[in-house]
Write an enzyme that holds these catalytic residues in place. Structure first.
Site, PDB file in Angstrom:
ATOM      1  N   SER A  83      -3.893  -1.466 -21.301  1.00  0.00           N
ATOM      2  CA  SER A  83      -5.060  -0.649 -21.653  1.00  0.00           C
ATOM      3  C   SER A  83      -5.496  -0.683 -23.106  1.00  0.00           C
ATOM      4  O   SER A  83      -6.591  -0.209 -23.411  1.00  0.00           O
ATOM      5  CB  SER A  83      -4.818   0.804 -21.259  1.00  0.00           C
ATOM      6  OG  SER A  83      -5.136   0.977 -19.909  1.00  0.00           O
ATOM      7  N   SER A 115      -7.941   0.784 -19.826  1.00  0.00           N
ATOM      8  CA  SER A 115      -8.585   2.071 -19.772  1.00  0.00           C
ATOM      9  C   SER A 115      -9.129   2.562 -21.109  1.00  0.00           C
ATOM     10  O   SER A 115      -9.990   3.443 -21.131  1.00  0.00           O
ATOM     11  CB  SER A 115      -7.604   3.113 -19.231  1.00  0.00           C
ATOM     12  OG  SER A 115      -6.473   3.239 -20.065  1.00  0.00           O
ATOM     13  N   LYS A 145      -8.392   8.187 -28.245  1.00  0.00           N
ATOM     14  CA  LYS A 145      -8.584   8.153 -26.794  1.00  0.00           C
ATOM     15  C   LYS A 145      -8.401   9.586 -26.278  1.00  0.00           C
ATOM     16  O   LYS A 145      -7.459  10.277 -26.704  1.00  0.00           O
ATOM     17  CB  LYS A 145      -7.537   7.210 -26.207  1.00  0.00           C
ATOM     18  CG  LYS A 145      -7.617   6.974 -24.718  1.00  0.00           C
ATOM     19  CD  LYS A 145      -6.565   5.933 -24.300  1.00  0.00           C
ATOM     20  CE  LYS A 145      -6.612   5.571 -22.842  1.00  0.00           C
ATOM     21  NZ  LYS A 145      -5.652   4.502 -22.479  1.00  0.00           N
TER      22      LYS A 145
END
Ligand code: GLN
Length: 488
Positions: A174, A150, A75
């Site tokens: 997330s 996210s 990420k």
């Protein structure tokens, strides 16, 4: 060979049998990325030359094992030395860190190969990747739908076969929510289990580094490597890291499993409820004892979270002032204007909303009414869990109230968007570990995720139960056909 279809442990078996090289894997995955990326849009940065170089180096040594020679994704919230780290924000569009996050460092030391940095909602604030300053990622099960957020880029890349696994972060859901939407495995470990050093901070008392993978065995293997005390993160726990893989025996006989009635109620789609209930029956069939319980304060988790998380975010993001990091408005006449216009240009609307909410909640006069109150609610939520875990080993619920929604469907409705995390946020508020695993498809053939929650630092029980479920069902083998997916 289409090596993108395989898990970490399957690839490792092939490496050790001499059937393939690490270079073969890297090349195969980059050709998969070339085929898929115009639709998935998971990557912000690709590291092809460096990945090929590392693979050749490892092949030259000729020794494999664990994750050695196997690629991964990160990420784009994890700092990577010499590689752009944007947090999907204009603020850090050109930021190249001079240091590496502890978690990715541990993977690299074991021979993990970074393929690229993955899309997210700006600074990990969001549930769909639509808050990325650059572009939204898409769900490989249906290109019209969001992959969740996210960590949506990370989940979409794993589900689309672009990478076998990724590291991500989970503050309120997330990792688990996108895992659920994309039909893969997503683990948020106990708060403090994995070092957060080098990971851009959103809400420091809730953030935790975790894993997105295609099966439970891979997830256990990665946690073994990244977990444990780190002198650079004072909140990382000095508690021994078990050999998680040893708990994958397929046994749940006698395990006491609770399902909280509040987590199956309003807002939860009937097909989601039915899939998780069916999974609970499966556990019963396998010899577990399944009982309904109550977590009465969980319904207040979301409102309390939206005080605590923005409050912490507002202080964490104060460092982005145009002086030390990232974007600077060099046209401004004086330093105060430079601060404010750099921040005005650098941050997107959701980040600004959180900063305003948080600053308000922390301001004198409102601190007691909002922030302190939210902390008290947080304590009550944690106590509910504590009580249940006196009598049970595991809590099971849906991961999300519904399956993946359409792009554009919720973006203008902030409160609806926040509700996606209603069932994952309580776990962060209590600091507990949670894993999402696939447990069925709904009427639109979209994956449904089941959340397993255990007591603090008892990830072993999560893995044990999740693995037993996987061994006795085929849901984790379902792959996105509509997205030209892994088996499609
Ligand atoms: N969707 C939640 C939020 O926007 C959770 C985000 C996260 O876990 N990083 O705050």
């Amino acid at each position: 060979m289409d090596l993108y279809k395989f898990t970490i442990h399957e690839l490792q078996d092939k490496l050790q049998a001499g059937e393939i090289s690490s270079e073969d894997i890297v090349k195969s995955l980059f050709s998969r990325i070339a085929d898929m990326e115009d639709k998935v849009q998971a990557f912000i940065t690709l590291c092809e030359a460096a990945a090929l170089k590392s693979a050749r180096g490892i092949d030259g040594e000729g020794q494999y094992g664990g994750i050695k020679g196997i690629p991964y994704g990160l990420k784009d919230l994890f700092c990577t030395r010499g590689i752009k780290t944007t947090c999907a924000s204009r603020m850090l569009e050109n930021f190249v860190p001079s240091y590496e996050s502890t978690a990715s460092c541990r993977l690299n030391e074991k021979g993990g190969i970074l393929l690229g940095k993955l899309n997210l909602d700006e600074f990990a604030m969001g549930s769909s990747t639509e808050q990325s300053a650059f572009f939204p990622s898409r769900n490989p099960w249906d290109w019209e739908r969001v992959p969740g957020g996210s960590s949506g880029g990370s989940a979409a890349a794993v589900a689309a076969g672009e990478i076998p696994y990724a590291l991500a972060s989970d503050t309120g859901g997330s990792i688990r929510q996108p895992a659920s939407y994309c039909g893969i495995v997503g683990l948020k470990p106990t708060y403090g289990r994995v070092s957060r050093w080098g990971v851009a901070a959103f809400a420091s008392s809730l953030d935790q580094v975790g894993i997105l993978s295609r099966d439970v065995r891979d997830c256990a293997l990665i946690l073994e490597i990244i977990a444990g005390k780190d002198p650079l993160d004072s909140t990382s726990a000095d508690i021994e890291v078990p050999n998680y893989s040893a708990f994958l025996d397929g046994e749940v006989k006698g395990m006491r499993i609770a399902y909280p009635r509040e987590y199956f109620r309003q807002g939860v789609a009937e097909s989601t409820r039915a899939a998780v209930m069916k999974a609970l029956h499966k556990f019963e069939e396998l010899g577990a004892i399944v009982e309904e319980v109550s977590l009465p304060h969980s319904e207040y988790a979301l409102p309390a979270y939206y005080i605590v998380a923005p409050a912490e975010a507002s202080t964490n993001l104060a460092r982005f002032d145009g002086v030390r990091y990232g974007l600077r408005d060099s046209e401004a006449d004086n330093v105060a204007d430079m601060f404010s216009s750099s921040r005005a240009q650098g941050f997107g609307p959701e980040v600004k909303r959180r900063i305003m909410l948080g600053t308000y909640a922390l301001s004198s006069g409102y601190y007691d009414a909002y922030y302190l109150k939210a902390l008290k609610v947080r304590r009550l939520i944690a106590q509910d869990f504590e009580k249940v875990f006196r009598d049970f080993d595991l809590i099971v619920s849906p991961t999300t109230p519904t399956t993946a929604f359409k792009l554009g469907e919720q973006i203008d409705d902030t409160l609806t968007l926040y509700l996606n995390d209603a069932l994952t946020v309580p776990v962060n508020m209590a600091g507990l570990p949670g894993i999402s695993i696939p447990c069925g498809l709904d009427n639109d053939a979209l994956p449904v995720g089941m959340q397993l929650i255990s007591w603090a630092f008892d990830e072993a029980t999560l893995f044990k139960a999740a693995y037993a479920f996987e061994q006795n069902t085929d849901y984790h083998r379902l792959t996105p056909v509509s997205g030209g997916g892994i088996n499609g």
